[in-house]
Write an enzyme that holds these catalytic residues in place. Structure first.
Site, PDB file in Angstrom:
ATOM      1  N   ASN A   9       0.923  -1.091  -0.039  1.00  0.00           N
ATOM      2  CA  ASN A   9      -0.210  -0.075  -0.037  1.00  0.00           C
ATOM      3  C   ASN A   9       0.688   1.078  -0.036  1.00  0.00           C
ATOM      4  O   ASN A   9       1.584   1.663   0.920  1.00  0.00           O
ATOM      5  CB  ASN A   9      -0.963  -0.049   1.141  1.00  0.00           C
ATOM      6  CG  ASN A   9      -1.588   1.402   1.386  1.00  0.00           C
ATOM      7  OD1 ASN A   9      -1.805   1.967   0.435  1.00  0.00           O
ATOM      8  ND2 ASN A   9      -2.345   1.370   2.630  1.00  0.00           N
ATOM      9  N   TRP A  10       0.837   1.961  -1.103  1.00  0.00           N
ATOM     10  CA  TRP A  10       1.784   3.043  -1.421  1.00  0.00           C
ATOM     11  C   TRP A  10       1.351   4.238  -0.754  1.00  0.00           C
ATOM     12  O   TRP A  10       2.119   5.519  -0.502  1.00  0.00           O
ATOM     13  CB  TRP A  10       2.348   3.238  -2.904  1.00  0.00           C
ATOM     14  CG  TRP A  10       3.149   2.211  -3.474  1.00  0.00           C
ATOM     15  CD1 TRP A  10       3.410   0.912  -3.065  1.00  0.00           C
ATOM     16  CD2 TRP A  10       3.610   2.292  -4.818  1.00  0.00           C
ATOM     17  NE1 TRP A  10       4.150   0.223  -4.017  1.00  0.00           N
ATOM     18  CE2 TRP A  10       4.133   1.159  -5.093  1.00  0.00           C
ATOM     19  CE3 TRP A  10       3.707   3.420  -5.489  1.00  0.00           C
ATOM     20  CZ2 TRP A  10       5.120   0.843  -6.091  1.00  0.00           C
ATOM     21  CZ3 TRP A  10       4.362   3.188  -6.973  1.00  0.00           C
ATOM     22  CH2 TRP A  10       5.011   1.814  -7.222  1.00  0.00           C
ATOM     23  N   LYS A  11       0.120   4.124  -0.477  1.00  0.00           N
ATOM     24  CA  LYS A  11      -0.348   5.674   0.083  1.00  0.00           C
ATOM     25  C   LYS A  11      -0.348   6.546  -0.552  1.00  0.00           C
ATOM     26  O   LYS A  11      -0.058   6.405  -1.885  1.00  0.00           O
ATOM     27  CB  LYS A  11      -0.098   5.614   1.460  1.00  0.00           C
ATOM     28  CG  LYS A  11      -0.233   4.310   2.297  1.00  0.00           C
ATOM     29  CD  LYS A  11      -0.096   4.704   4.040  1.00  0.00           C
ATOM     30  CE  LYS A  11      -0.113   3.260   4.708  1.00  0.00           C
ATOM     31  NZ  LYS A  11      -0.132   3.646   6.228  1.00  0.00           N
ATOM     32  N   HIS A  97      -9.380   1.207   5.206  1.00  0.00           N
ATOM     33  CA  HIS A  97      -8.204   1.736   5.949  1.00  0.00           C
ATOM     34  C   HIS A  97      -8.125   2.452   6.834  1.00  0.00           C
ATOM     35  O   HIS A  97      -9.145   3.498   6.792  1.00  0.00           O
ATOM     36  CB  HIS A  97      -7.058   2.118   4.751  1.00  0.00           C
ATOM     37  CG  HIS A  97      -5.564   2.069   5.404  1.00  0.00           C
ATOM     38  ND1 HIS A  97      -5.357   3.238   6.271  1.00  0.00           N
ATOM     39  CD2 HIS A  97      -4.766   1.333   5.385  1.00  0.00           C
ATOM     40  CE1 HIS A  97      -3.911   2.935   6.548  1.00  0.00           C
ATOM     41  NE2 HIS A  97      -3.637   1.569   5.876  1.00  0.00           N
ATOM     42  N   GLU A  99      -6.621   4.829   7.898  1.00  0.00           N
ATOM     43  CA  GLU A  99      -6.670   6.479   7.411  1.00  0.00           C
ATOM     44  C   GLU A  99      -7.921   7.068   6.785  1.00  0.00           C
ATOM     45  O   GLU A  99      -8.120   8.264   7.218  1.00  0.00           O
ATOM     46  CB  GLU A  99      -5.282   6.348   6.603  1.00  0.00           C
ATOM     47  CG  GLU A  99      -3.926   6.217   7.446  1.00  0.00           C
ATOM     48  CD  GLU A  99      -2.828   5.659   6.715  1.00  0.00           C
ATOM     49  OE1 GLU A  99      -2.954   5.655   5.395  1.00  0.00           O
ATOM     50  OE2 GLU A  99      -1.854   5.090   7.315  1.00  0.00           O
ATOM     51  N   GLU A 169      -4.997  -4.506  10.613  1.00  0.00           N
ATOM     52  CA  GLU A 169      -4.021  -3.488  10.796  1.00  0.00           C
ATOM     53  C   GLU A 169      -4.368  -2.831  12.120  1.00  0.00           C
ATOM     54  O   GLU A 169      -5.040  -2.143  12.189  1.00  0.00           O
ATOM     55  CB  GLU A 169      -4.221  -2.652   9.785  1.00  0.00           C
ATOM     56  CG  GLU A 169      -3.907  -3.291   8.364  1.00  0.00           C
ATOM     57  CD  GLU A 169      -3.261  -2.164   7.307  1.00  0.00           C
ATOM     58  OE1 GLU A 169      -2.339  -2.456   6.572  1.00  0.00           O
ATOM     59  OE2 GLU A 169      -4.054  -1.051   7.270  1.00  0.00           O
ATOM     60  N   GLY A 175       2.934   2.589  10.731  1.00  0.00           N
ATOM     61  CA  GLY A 175       3.586   3.869  10.594  1.00  0.00           C
ATOM     62  C   GLY A 175       4.545   4.247  11.917  1.00  0.00           C
ATOM     63  O   GLY A 175       5.167   5.268  11.969  1.00  0.00           O
ATOM     64  N   SER A 215       3.769  -1.860  10.507  1.00  0.00           N
ATOM     65  CA  SER A 215       5.095  -1.842  10.630  1.00  0.00           C
ATOM     66  C   SER A 215       5.629  -3.115  10.386  1.00  0.00           C
ATOM     67  O   SER A 215       6.672  -3.739  11.051  1.00  0.00           O
ATOM     68  CB  SER A 215       5.524  -1.558  11.931  1.00  0.00           C
ATOM     69  OG  SER A 215       5.209   0.014  12.365  1.00  0.00           O
ATOM     70  N   GLY A 236       2.902  -0.946   4.299  1.00  0.00           N
ATOM     71  CA  GLY A 236       2.976   0.400   3.869  1.00  0.00           C
ATOM     72  C   GLY A 236       4.375   0.789   3.784  1.00  0.00           C
ATOM     73  O   GLY A 236       4.978   0.547   2.552  1.00  0.00           O
ATOM     74  N   GLY A 237       5.085   1.574   4.513  1.00  0.00           N
ATOM     75  CA  GLY A 237       6.332   2.167   4.322  1.00  0.00           C
ATOM     76  C   GLY A 237       7.274   1.286   3.570  1.00  0.00           C
ATOM     77  O   GLY A 237       8.059   1.830   2.747  1.00  0.00           O
TER      78      GLY A 237
HETATM   79  P1  13P Z   1       3.316   0.941   7.690  1.00  0.00           P
HETATM   80  O1  13P Z   1       3.773  -0.573   7.166  1.00  0.00           O
HETATM   81  O2  13P Z   1       4.006   1.848   7.301  1.00  0.00           O
HETATM   82  O3  13P Z   1       3.265   0.650   9.156  1.00  0.00           O
HETATM   83  O4  13P Z   1       1.737   0.817   7.240  1.00  0.00           O
HETATM   84  C1  13P Z   1       0.987  -0.237   7.061  1.00  0.00           C
HETATM   85  C2  13P Z   1      -0.350  -0.040   6.550  1.00  0.00           C
HETATM   86  O5  13P Z   1      -1.139   1.121   6.863  1.00  0.00           O
HETATM   87  C3  13P Z   1      -0.774  -0.970   5.127  1.00  0.00           C
HETATM   88  O6  13P Z   1      -1.809  -0.451   4.620  1.00  0.00           O
END
Ligand code: 13P
Length: 252
Positions: A9-11, A97, A99, A169, A175, A215, A236-237
């Protein structure tokens, strides 16, 4: 049989050129990795979906969107429909998600509508659930996840739920660099599978893919993915660097 998945997930990250480079690097690296019953999914921003889908035609990954609006078309300025995603050969779409729940006030009911809209057009929802830290500290995390699943997914038929991927999640792990321990992840994944078994059937529960997100990185993926009910990760990251992402894929 359950499909094991690593999804990135590149956001809201990367310029077009950076996205092209990352996708190409990942596609090249995947050429050398046997995937068998495993799937790699890249979820870049909307703007790059067409480019990603073009590369995916000749590569070993699928493409997912990060969001959609639950209508086929119409006066919804700025939104993107499952019909449009389908027309670009986008096979997956992240919904729910944390967010989006937080910044865009997405409700359980709205997510139920998104689920239906995606399934109607043959796109697999990657449905995110998870508790915030005060909910875990109060011991309410199981109830929170149960409500999220019940109100957004459990109206589906048994056949439909078979076309859903669930991603657990925990919001406190997203993050932050603090992942759920493998034990915490396994405990919640087993609970989610149990809920699916009770609502539908043990067979359906056994086959549903449940990903861990929060994470997850090249260092902890092995241990997280070795848990019995953890079928891969939503990253994510660490999905923003080819080397890290590929290392996670090899942990599948
Ligand atoms: P991180 O891996 O950056 O913690 O993000 C996880 C995420 O929100 C994937 O959708």
């Amino acid at each position: 049989m359950r499909t094991r998945i690593v999804a990135g997930n590149w956001k809201m990250n990367k310029t077009f050129k950076e996205a092209e480079k990352l996708i190409t690097e990942i596609a090249d690296a995947l050429d050398d990795i046997p995937l068998d019953n495993k799937e790699v999914i890249l979820c870049p921003p909307y703007l790059y979906l067409e480019m990603a889908a073009d590369v995916a035609e000749e590569a070993n990954f699928s493409v997912g969107a990060q969001n959609c609006y639950p209508a086929d078309c119409g006066a919804y300025t700025g939104e993107t429909s499952p019909v449009m995603l389908q027309s670009l050969h986008v096979d997956y779409c992240i919904i729910g998600h944390s967010e989006r729940r937080k910044y865009f006030n997405e409700s359980h009911e709205f997510l139920a509508r998104k689920t239906d809209a995606l399934l109607k057009h043959g796109i697999c929802p990657i449905f995110c659930c998870g508790e915030v830290l005060p909910e875990r500290e109060a011991g309410n995390h199981f109830d929170v996840v149960k409500k999220q699943l019940t109100e957004s997914l459990f109206h589906l038929s048994e056949e439909e739920i078979g076309n859903i991927v669930i991603a657990y999640e925990p919001v406190w792990a997203i993050g932050t660099g603090v992942n759920a321990t493998p034990g915490q992840a396994q405990e919640m994944h087993a609970y989610i599978r149990q809920l699916v078994a009770e609502k539908y059937s043990p067979g359906t529960a056994e086959n549903i893919t449940i990903l861990y997100g929060g994470s997850c990185n090249a260092k902890n993926a092995d241990e997280l993915f070795s848990q019995k009910d953890v079928d891969g990760g939503l990253i994510g990251g660490a999905s923003l660097k080819a080397e890290d992402f590929i290392s996670i894929v090899t942990s599948l």
